[in-house]
Design a protein around this motif. Structure first.
Motif, mmCIF file in Angstrom:
data_model
loop_
_atom_site.group_PDB
_atom_site.id
_atom_site.type_symbol
_atom_site.label_atom_id
_atom_site.label_comp_id
_atom_site.label_asym_id
_atom_site.label_seq_id
_atom_site.Cartn_x
_atom_site.Cartn_y
_atom_site.Cartn_z
ATOM 1 N N TYR A 68 0.827 -1.208 0.000
ATOM 2 C CA TYR A 68 0.000 0.000 0.000
ATOM 3 C C TYR A 68 0.862 1.259 0.000
ATOM 4 O O TYR A 68 0.619 2.190 -0.778
ATOM 5 N N LEU A 79 -3.984 4.346 11.868
ATOM 6 C CA LEU A 79 -4.774 4.239 10.642
ATOM 7 C C LEU A 79 -5.360 5.584 10.238
ATOM 8 O O LEU A 79 -5.400 5.931 9.058
ATOM 9 N N CYS A 103 -3.601 4.670 5.737
ATOM 10 C CA CYS A 103 -4.926 4.328 5.224
ATOM 11 C C CYS A 103 -5.502 5.567 4.553
ATOM 12 O O CYS A 103 -5.332 6.682 5.059
ATOM 13 N N ASN A 107 -6.144 1.119 -1.170
ATOM 14 C CA ASN A 107 -6.313 0.394 0.092
ATOM 15 C C ASN A 107 -6.420 -1.105 -0.164
ATOM 16 O O ASN A 107 -7.049 -1.538 -1.132
ATOM 17 N N VAL A 142 -6.455 -4.118 7.210
ATOM 18 C CA VAL A 142 -6.519 -2.996 6.275
ATOM 19 C C VAL A 142 -5.096 -2.498 6.082
ATOM 20 O O VAL A 142 -4.447 -2.062 7.036
ATOM 21 N N ASN A 143 -4.603 -2.631 4.873
ATOM 22 C CA ASN A 143 -3.220 -2.268 4.552
ATOM 23 C C ASN A 143 -2.231 -2.927 5.508
ATOM 24 O O ASN A 143 -1.263 -2.315 5.962
ATOM 25 N N LEU A 195 -14.261 0.837 5.807
ATOM 26 C CA LEU A 195 -13.348 1.977 5.871
ATOM 27 C C LEU A 195 -14.035 3.194 6.489
ATOM 28 O O LEU A 195 -13.404 3.981 7.202
#
Length: 434
Positions: free
Chosen positions: A44, A85, A99, A118, A152-153, A264
């Motif tokens: 990412y 994040l 993020c 992402n 997430v990432n 998200l």
């Protein structure tokens, strides 16, 4: 009917999430010591911030990837997953956002490109402890495993324990979290990074085919779960039976809440850390921290109000009925903040100001604290609760409206000041304020 076996239940969830935009991962690519899926973390950053990554590599020519991962781990331990994040972190000469949240409007192509970069990944059967051992003291092995972990990432955001309805219920999943998912190694007492409050995953879901419960803090036998159910059409607890016999009553969790855009948004505009001072019997003061995750009814009502406003425009009236103890203050904070950041498709802002009328004077500080976590900006919220110096409440309110203060709070007692302000400055009524 839907398969009652736990393995098939797990695979059905993964298949649905992958079809919705998640990537499937393997537990072997999860790094236990850092609690990161480093492939996605590095991927990412390199895709979303190529110039910053190049600058970082020049400053750290020896093993830049390992150096970067260590810095991320250090920041997670210092500030916590949600903070990292949401606001990223700084290293000498470079700032990294880990993020990208959905832009308020589509006018900036670079922001949209970063949002699309992402990487959301679901990983099954994760043995997560860096302290795992085949034979510990007394000959006992220790290698706890989670059914699903969501990243997430590369950063863990949620865990899930699944139970098939045929043999076990959501209570069995809760019991497993309490008894078999310790936040510290039972022998060495070293923390488990993936399950440590604030530093690891943000929420933990106990999921059966008919019910869902969640907690944001694992604490052994003292772990407290809240229901995350939709409720029945008759107003009862639990969930309605699925219309499609091939589906599950809890499919809303992975089909709606965990859909990539929705998840998200939860991370960016719902979750927040509540801090409250507490005093024990001996007068010792401490700060209690609680990570607030929306209940399903809160998540649904906020999204429906925002979607309704986008579809129907300003000027509509909506009635929301809340029971006592259902989290009204948080729902108000989430709605107010998201309305204040709402844009039409052409990039114009829908509201100059959002006015919150409340009977609770404590709401102003709660709103300010909550919204500051989203934006790290002061002055977004302006409470009008009393006269200040020679300035009356109506004058304060008029100034706040004239300067397009995004969120203005007035109590029921001070609400008449709004009409005084509009009488004194009629042009303010022409602005879009709700």
């Amino acid at each position: 009917m839907a398969d009652s076996r736990e393995g098939q239940f797990q695979q059905d969830i993964i298949d649905a999430m992958v079809a919705g935009g998640w990537k499937a991962g393997t537990a072997s690519d999860f790094e236990r010591a850092s609690a990161l899926y480093t492939e996605d973390l590095l991927g990412y950053v390199k895709e979303a911030w190529p110039d910053r990554w190049e600058k970082f590599c020049k400053a750290n020519p020896q093993a830049p990837e390992q150096v970067f991962v260590k810095k991320v781990v250090r920041e997670l331990e210092r500030a916590g997953t949600l903070e990292v994040l949401r606001h990223g972190f700084k290293v000498p000469g470079v700032t990294f956002d880990l993020c990208s949240f959905q832009p308020d409007h589509g006018m900036n192509p670079d922001s949209l490109a970063r949002y699309r970069a992402n990487r959301l990944r679901v990983v099954p059967e994760v043995s997560y402890s860096p302290h795992a051992r085949e034979n510990g003291k007394g000959g006992e092995s220790y290698n706890p495993r989670l059914d699903l972990v969501l990243f997430v990432n590369g950063i863990p955001t949620a865990t899930l324990e699944l139970k098939s309805q045929f043999k076990q219920t959501v209570e069995n999943a809760k019991r497993q979290y309490r008894q078999d998912r310790p936040v510290k190694d039972p022998i060495t007492r070293k923390p488990e990074p993936l399950l440590t409050f604030k530093r690891g995953a943000l929420v933990h879901f106990a999921v059966s085919q008919s019910e869902v419960a969640m907690t944001t803090k694992l604490a052994g036998k003292d772990t407290y779960f809240l229901p995350f159910n939709r409720g029945t059409a008759e107003g009862g607890a639990g969930n309605p039976s699925p219309v499609d016999e091939l589906s599950y009553a809890t499919a809303y969790l992975w089909e709606q809440v965990l859909a990539p855009d929705a998840w998200l948004k939860v991370l960016g505009r719902f979750l927040h850390l509540e801090r409250k001072p507490v005093e024990d019997f001996h007068g010792h003061r401490t700060t209690k921290e609680t990570l607030i995750f929306p209940r399903y009814h809160q998540w649904e009502v906020v999204n429906r109000l925002i979607q309704g406003t986008l579809a129907e425009g300003p000027g509509r009236r909506y009635l929301v009925q809340h029971s006592a103890g259902s989290g009204k203050s948080n729902s108000i904070a989430w709605v107010a903040h998201q309305l204040a950041n709402l844009y039409a498709e052409d990039g114009t802002k829908l509201f100059n100001s959002v006015i919150v009328v409340t009977d609770r004077t404590v709401l102003d500080s709660q709103l300010q604290d909550t919204i500051y976590q989203f934006e790290h900006a002061h002055g977004v919220v302006c409470p009008i609760t009393r006269d200040i110096g020679n300035q009356s409440k109506s004058e304060q309110l008029a100034d706040a409206l004239a300067s397009n203060t995004r969120i203005i709070i007035v109590t029921i007692q001070t609400f008449p000041a709004l009409f005084d302000a509009l009488d004194k400055r009629p042009h303010l009524a022409e602005a879009t304020t709700r």
